[in-house]
Design a protein around this motif. Structure first.
Motif, PDB file in Angstrom:
ATOM      1  N   GLY A  34      74.262  -0.003 -79.754  1.00 51.09           N
ATOM      2  CA  GLY A  34      74.671  -0.283 -81.000  1.00 51.09           C
ATOM      3  C   GLY A  34      74.219   0.893 -82.024  1.00 51.09           C
ATOM      4  N   ASN A  35      74.810   0.769 -83.271  1.00 55.57           N
ATOM      5  CA  ASN A  35      74.293   1.570 -84.249  1.00 55.57           C
ATOM      6  C   ASN A  35      74.998   0.796 -85.482  1.00 55.57           C
ATOM      7  N   ASP A  36      74.934   1.746 -86.596  1.00 55.42           N
ATOM      8  CA  ASP A  36      75.054   1.146 -88.033  1.00 55.42           C
ATOM      9  C   ASP A  36      76.562   0.611 -88.010  1.00 55.42           C
ATOM     10  N   THR A  37      77.557   0.762 -87.350  1.00 56.47           N
ATOM     11  CA  THR A  37      78.809   0.128 -87.198  1.00 56.47           C
ATOM     12  C   THR A  37      79.094  -0.654 -86.215  1.00 56.47           C
ATOM     13  N   GLN A  38      78.469  -0.461 -84.959  1.00 50.01           N
ATOM     14  CA  GLN A  38      78.669  -1.304 -83.632  1.00 50.01           C
ATOM     15  C   GLN A  38      77.505  -2.243 -83.413  1.00 50.01           C
ATOM     16  N   THR A  57      73.483  -8.140 -84.258  1.00 46.98           N
ATOM     17  CA  THR A  57      73.857  -7.456 -85.150  1.00 46.98           C
ATOM     18  C   THR A  57      72.785  -7.030 -86.182  1.00 46.98           C
ATOM     19  N   ASN A  59      71.527  -5.469 -90.287  1.00 49.38           N
ATOM     20  CA  ASN A  59      71.706  -5.052 -91.914  1.00 49.38           C
ATOM     21  C   ASN A  59      71.038  -3.870 -92.143  1.00 49.38           C
ATOM     22  N   ASN A  60      70.609  -3.838 -93.397  1.00 51.80           N
ATOM     23  CA  ASN A  60      69.888  -2.722 -93.770  1.00 51.80           C
ATOM     24  C   ASN A  60      68.068  -2.732 -93.180  1.00 51.80           C
ATOM     25  N   TYR A  63      67.477  -7.260 -87.780  1.00 54.93           N
ATOM     26  CA  TYR A  63      68.369  -7.247 -86.651  1.00 54.93           C
ATOM     27  C   TYR A  63      68.344  -8.714 -86.238  1.00 54.93           C
TER      28      TYR A  63
END
Length: 381
Positions: A34-38, A57, A59-60, A63
């Motif tokens: 995963g990353n910032d968009t996945q 998932t 956020n800033n 997780y």
């Protein structure tokens, strides 16, 4: 580590609970960091066509697990030897755990349970860090509630008088074991959508006889209710602190008849080791015929009742009031009471006393007749 308790329908229409274990040959195909968009994905494949995954998932700042997916294959006859439904079955479960700070490892050594529909997931020795930064596992940890220590009661300090001469005291008498009190009564319910479909009020106590007899009171404050409602079968599953699981399955008698009754058909009990999630004891009785009442009514029994699950496990119920079908307006329907609660219960000793009285009279009459015949036989001619 994890394992699954799965309730399935057998070929003869009964519901059974089986254990699905994670095999040593499990694979992790399809997992992504995963990353910032996945979102991150942990995917596990094991056994004969079984798989489990969790979507994570972020956020800033944190997780969090989003949802879990379990697919079990009832064609695996080693686990589901007599399943009526054949093929893969997929269940989606919302992860109830809260968010974890980024760059922090989530750790849970003690066992914890997540339930949904007909599935009970048991986890232990869990260590997870999603979205690892710079390829380095963090040294910061956050613990699950099951791992957090409970505060011990504070013992007030005591002072000793150094000038007091020692005295010889008799050894204290052994303290007799404190009797186990009756369990607290809990209120449990199930919903189908926004509508309540199952109501139960009951105090529960387990009697487990293994190395030595053990009485376990189910604590309503730490017990979570789950289960499934249906038109002809309904199951209430209670989980007390991730260590005691009890399931009650109800069924409808003569579902095609104009006048129908429901009854308790099956009870299963599982005791788990709180440290590693292993099963200490498991018992099931799927041949019960208890707590029957007309469909649309409820069943009540305030007095203690005993359900024999197997030779080692009993379930004691107190202040029972239950309605597994046709709940309206979130309220119990008119109750059918057990014989022990009935106002007519006082007639039983009266009837026994009357029967004994008649028996005494008959014996007395037989004795008189026998004496008269005896005298007649000795008269002189």
């Amino acid at each position: 580590m994890m394992r699954f308790l799965i309730t399935y329908e057998s070929n003869n229409g009964d519901y059974k609970t089986t254990t699905l274990n994670l095999s040593s040959s499990a694979t992790h195909n399809g997992s992504v960091c995963g990353n910032d968009t996945q979102a991150a994905l942990v995917a596990v494949q094991f056994g004969e066509g079984h798989s489990w995954s969790i979507n994570i998932t972020k956020n800033n700042e944190t997780y969090q697990g989003d949802f879990m997916t379990l697919t079990y294959n009832t064609n695996d006859t080693a686990v589901f030897p007599d399943a009526k439904r054949k093929g893969p079955v997929t269940i989606f479960i919302k992860d109830p755990a809260g968010p974890v700070q980024l760059n922090t490892v989530f750790v849970c050594h003690n066992s914890f349970v997540i339930e949904a529909e007909n599935i009970t997931q048991i986890f232990w020795n869990v260590t997870v860090q999603a979205f690892v930064q710079n390829g380095t596992v963090s040294k910061k940890e956050t613990r699950c509630p099951a791992d957090r220590p409970t505060s011990a009661p504070t013992v007030p300090p005591t002072s000793a008088n150094a000038t007091t001469a020692p005295t010889t005291a008799a050894p204290p008498a052994p303290t007799p074991p404190k009797p186990v009190e009756n369990p607290d009564t809990g209120n449990y319910s199930l919903k189908s959508g926004n509508k309540t479909c199952f109501l139960a009020t009951v105090g529960l106590q387990l009697n487990v006889s293994q190395d030595k007899p053990l009485l376990i009171n189910i604590n309503p404050k730490t017990t979570v209710a789950d289960g499934v409602c249906g038109n002809t079968t309904a199951t209430l599953k209670l989980n007390d602190g991730n260590s005691t699981l009890i399931g009650f399955t109800f069924a409808v008698k003569n579902a095609s008849a104009s006048v129908q009754k429901f009854y308790l058909r099956e009870v299963n009990v599982t005791l788990l080791n709180h440290l590693n999630g292993s099963v200490i004891s498991s018992a099931d009785n799927n041949n019960l015929s208890k707590w029957d009442a007309f469909l649309g009514s409820s069943y009540m029994c305030r007095k203690e009742q005993t359900l024999q699950i197997n030779e080692n496990v009993q379930v004691h119920t107190f202040n029972l009031w239950i309605q597994p079908f046709l709940v309206e307006a979130n309220k119990f329907a008119t109750a059918e009471e057990c014989l022990a609660d009935s106002d007519l219960n006082f007639l039983i000793p009266i009837a026994v006393g009357v029967a004994l009285g008649f028996l005494i009279i008959l014996v007395f009459i037989s004795y008189i007749i026998g004496r008269r015949k005896s005298r007649t036989g000795y008269q002189s001619v």
